[in-house]
Scaffold this motif. Structure first.
Motif, PDB file in Angstrom:
ATOM      1  N   GLY A  75       0.816  -1.211   0.000  1.00  0.00           N
ATOM      2  CA  GLY A  75       0.000   0.000   0.000  1.00  0.00           C
ATOM      3  C   GLY A  75       0.847   1.256   0.000  1.00  0.00           C
ATOM      4  O   GLY A  75       0.633   2.170   0.792  1.00  0.00           O
ATOM      5  N   TYR A  76       1.807   1.296  -0.911  1.00  0.00           N
ATOM      6  CA  TYR A  76       2.817   2.371  -0.911  1.00  0.00           C
ATOM      7  C   TYR A  76       2.853   3.038  -2.277  1.00  0.00           C
ATOM      8  O   TYR A  76       2.804   2.377  -3.314  1.00  0.00           O
ATOM      9  N   ARG A  77       2.909   4.364  -2.279  1.00  0.00           N
ATOM     10  CA  ARG A  77       3.044   5.092  -3.544  1.00  0.00           C
ATOM     11  C   ARG A  77       3.956   6.288  -3.305  1.00  0.00           C
ATOM     12  O   ARG A  77       3.821   6.976  -2.285  1.00  0.00           O
ATOM     13  N   GLU A  78       4.869   6.551  -4.233  1.00  0.00           N
ATOM     14  CA  GLU A  78       5.678   7.763  -4.104  1.00  0.00           C
ATOM     15  C   GLU A  78       5.860   8.405  -5.463  1.00  0.00           C
ATOM     16  O   GLU A  78       5.729   7.764  -6.514  1.00  0.00           O
ATOM     17  N   GLY A  79       6.110   9.713  -5.448  1.00  0.00           N
ATOM     18  CA  GLY A  79       6.316  10.430  -6.697  1.00  0.00           C
ATOM     19  C   GLY A  79       6.547  11.906  -6.407  1.00  0.00           C
ATOM     20  O   GLY A  79       6.475  12.352  -5.252  1.00  0.00           O
ATOM     21  N   PHE A  80       6.822  12.654  -7.473  1.00  0.00           N
ATOM     22  CA  PHE A  80       7.078  14.089  -7.330  1.00  0.00           C
ATOM     23  C   PHE A  80       5.867  14.884  -7.820  1.00  0.00           C
ATOM     24  O   PHE A  80       5.326  14.617  -8.898  1.00  0.00           O
ATOM     25  N   LEU A  81       5.445  15.828  -6.996  1.00  0.00           N
ATOM     26  CA  LEU A  81       4.309  16.698  -7.321  1.00  0.00           C
ATOM     27  C   LEU A  81       4.739  18.143  -7.112  1.00  0.00           C
ATOM     28  O   LEU A  81       5.623  18.430  -6.300  1.00  0.00           O
ATOM     29  N   TRP A  82       4.100  19.046  -7.835  1.00  0.00           N
ATOM     30  CA  TRP A  82       4.347  20.477  -7.627  1.00  0.00           C
ATOM     31  C   TRP A  82       3.498  20.954  -6.459  1.00  0.00           C
ATOM     32  O   TRP A  82       2.278  20.808  -6.474  1.00  0.00           O
ATOM     33  N   LYS A  83       4.166  21.496  -5.441  1.00  0.00           N
ATOM     34  CA  LYS A  83       3.451  21.984  -4.259  1.00  0.00           C
ATOM     35  C   LYS A  83       3.619  23.492  -4.127  1.00  0.00           C
ATOM     36  O   LYS A  83       4.721  24.017  -4.290  1.00  0.00           O
ATOM     37  N   ARG A  84       2.526  24.169  -3.806  1.00  0.00           N
ATOM     38  CA  ARG A  84       2.563  25.621  -3.655  1.00  0.00           C
ATOM     39  C   ARG A  84       3.205  26.001  -2.324  1.00  0.00           C
ATOM     40  O   ARG A  84       2.827  25.477  -1.265  1.00  0.00           O
ATOM     41  N   GLY A  85       4.177  26.902  -2.374  1.00  0.00           N
ATOM     42  CA  GLY A  85       4.842  27.366  -1.157  1.00  0.00           C
ATOM     43  C   GLY A  85       3.886  28.137  -0.262  1.00  0.00           C
ATOM     44  O   GLY A  85       3.093  28.945  -0.750  1.00  0.00           O
ATOM     45  N   ARG A  86       3.978  27.886   1.031  1.00  0.00           N
ATOM     46  CA  ARG A  86       3.043  28.517   1.980  1.00  0.00           C
ATOM     47  C   ARG A  86       3.197  30.036   1.997  1.00  0.00           C
ATOM     48  O   ARG A  86       2.217  30.764   2.090  1.00  0.00           O
ATOM     49  N   PHE A 123       5.201  27.353  -6.932  1.00  0.00           N
ATOM     50  CA  PHE A 123       5.095  25.896  -6.955  1.00  0.00           C
ATOM     51  C   PHE A 123       6.490  25.289  -7.117  1.00  0.00           C
ATOM     52  O   PHE A 123       7.232  25.653  -8.037  1.00  0.00           O
ATOM     53  N   LEU A 124       6.851  24.383  -6.217  1.00  0.00           N
ATOM     54  CA  LEU A 124       8.145  23.715  -6.260  1.00  0.00           C
ATOM     55  C   LEU A 124       7.949  22.206  -6.216  1.00  0.00           C
ATOM     56  O   LEU A 124       6.997  21.702  -5.584  1.00  0.00           O
ATOM     57  N   SER A 125       8.848  21.465  -6.873  1.00  0.00           N
ATOM     58  CA  SER A 125       8.754  20.011  -6.921  1.00  0.00           C
ATOM     59  C   SER A 125       9.075  19.413  -5.547  1.00  0.00           C
ATOM     60  O   SER A 125      10.098  19.731  -4.956  1.00  0.00           O
ATOM     61  N   ARG A 126       8.184  18.571  -5.072  1.00  0.00           N
ATOM     62  CA  ARG A 126       8.361  17.944  -3.765  1.00  0.00           C
ATOM     63  C   ARG A 126       8.088  16.444  -3.878  1.00  0.00           C
ATOM     64  O   ARG A 126       7.185  16.018  -4.597  1.00  0.00           O
ATOM     65  N   LYS A 127       8.856  15.662  -3.133  1.00  0.00           N
ATOM     66  CA  LYS A 127       8.611  14.219  -3.117  1.00  0.00           C
ATOM     67  C   LYS A 127       7.492  13.911  -2.130  1.00  0.00           C
ATOM     68  O   LYS A 127       7.536  14.351  -0.973  1.00  0.00           O
ATOM     69  N   PHE A 128       6.488  13.158  -2.585  1.00  0.00           N
ATOM     70  CA  PHE A 128       5.367  12.739  -1.740  1.00  0.00           C
ATOM     71  C   PHE A 128       5.393  11.221  -1.596  1.00  0.00           C
ATOM     72  O   PHE A 128       5.690  10.499  -2.560  1.00  0.00           O
TER      73      PHE A 128
END
Length: 382
Positions: free
Chosen positions: A138-149, A154-159
């Motif tokens: 039940g594991y998934r990982e990848g890179f998504l663009w996340k908006r800086g607080r 938007f910066l690439s972040r590993k989720f």
């Protein structure tokens, strides 16, 4: 020739009366007037536009306006929406989000592509990207663009989504060992918000941090990838809830996977003393939490209000109490809770009616046992 064409078209039109054909095969909208004469399904105008994106598989015509051949009419007669559903939706996972006509284009397009182009619901193996049960532990990982607080970039972040740990976490640096934030699956919600976020595949994720709502905004250029993440979150939530509520029915669990907001938009509000000037704020009604933000994309709400039920002395009234000043918008709303009154003002009468209807939906619903604990926390919030 014209009369033959008229007869064939009438024949196709009459097929709309058959069971299943009276609603769009893909989003359920009533009274479809378009059809795919290569798949044998009837659909609404909006979904017909999405079928044009898979023109190698699906060719569409207007039932009422386009010419039809007798062989096309026969094919439509031999298939129809119910038979197509049995074929293309044979094994849709319980947690998979099936969109309605109210949902964003991304969800509807990926649902159509998943059914007819990728044939995901005819073979379980094709569901691996989001079926947590078939992913490695039940594991998934990848890179998504996340908006800086703070800066809004938007910066690439590993989720990483880990069903075993019951968390969704992200890392600020690609080689970081420790996550920047850990979101517990039991409080996570995800909802597509492309218009608000300003990107086509924008997803808003909320979770509770110290019992306050925290927002993060993410996207991926690949629409399929984004919808797969969304359904993977739903899968993880589903399996968590199965364990947490062993006595609950499947339909009860499915209602709890993810929520679209009841209503969002701008209103003016004043403070608890009702003497401060009214300030324009972005309001979000998320189930029984009414939150307000300075900006729609803020990470944290400026304030949250619990909206209980009528039996527990919650109500909503049009208008503001007499002698209230400092508002610019004319259409007032008074939200009555056991502790105090919250005063808001809407720009238009239509907005006022819509917000009152949204509040009534929640207030008219009896409170669940677990909601009393949430209400108690709000009352004693520091």
């Amino acid at each position: 020739m014209a009369s033959d064409q008229h007869k064939i078209r009438e024949r196709v039109k009459q097929l709309l009366e058959k069971p299943g054909n009276g609603n769009c095969a893909d989003c359920g909208a009533a009274d479809p007037e378009w059809a795919s004469y290569t798949l044998g399904v009837f659909m609404c105008l909006s979904c017909s536009g999405l079928h044009k994106n898979i023109a190698q598989i699906s060719k569409v015509k207007s039932v009422l306006l386009d010419p039809w051949s007798s062989s096309e009419a026969e094919f439509m007669e031999s298939v129809g929406n119910n038979a197509a559903k049995a074929k293309y939706e044979k094994i849709v996972p319980a947690f998979y989000y099936t969109p309605t006509h109210k949902d964003c284009t991304l969800l509807r397009e990926q649902w159509i592509r998943a059914k007819y182009e990728r044939k995901e619901f005819q073979c379980v193996k094709r569901q691996e990207p989001y079926s947590a049960g078939t992913l490695v532990a039940g594991y998934r990982e990848g890179f998504l663009w996340k908006r800086g607080r703070d800066n809004g970039q938007f910066l690439s972040r590993k989720f990483i989504l880990s069903e075993r740990e019951g968390v969704l976490k992200y890392f600020n640096k690609h080689d970081a060992r420790e996550p920047k934030a850990i979101l517990k699956i039991n409080t996570v919600n995800a909802t597509f918000q492309p218009t608000k976020i300003g990107v086509n595949n924008g997803l808003q994720i909320t979770y509770l941090k110290d019992n306050s709502t925290r927002n993060i905004f993410i996207y991926q250029e690949d629409g399929k990838e984004m919808v797969d993440w969304f359904n993977a979150i739903r899968a993880a939530r589903y399996h968590y809830l199965e364990v947490a509520f062993p006595g609950a029915s499947k339909s009860e669990l499915l209602q709890k996977l993810t929520r679209n907001y009841i209503k969002e938009g701008y209103m003016e509000k004043t403070g608890p003393k009702h003497t401060e000037g009214f300030k324009k704020r972005w309001f979000t009604m998320d189930d029984r939490r009414l939150m307000y933000f300075k900006d729609p994309l803020d990470a944290y709400a400026r304030g949250e209000v619990f909206i209980g039920s009528r039996e527990n002395s919650y109500s909503v009234l049009p208008g503001l109490p007499p002698n209230i000043q400092g508002y610019h918008w004319q259409f007032g709303i008074t939200i009555v809770t056991p502790d105090r009154k919250f005063l808001c003002a809407c720009e238009t009468e239509e907005d006022q009616k819509d917000w009152i209807a949204a509040f009534q939906t929640v207030i008219n619903r009896p409170m669940q046992p677990q909601e009393y604990a949430v209400e108690a926390y709000f009352k004693h919030k520091p």
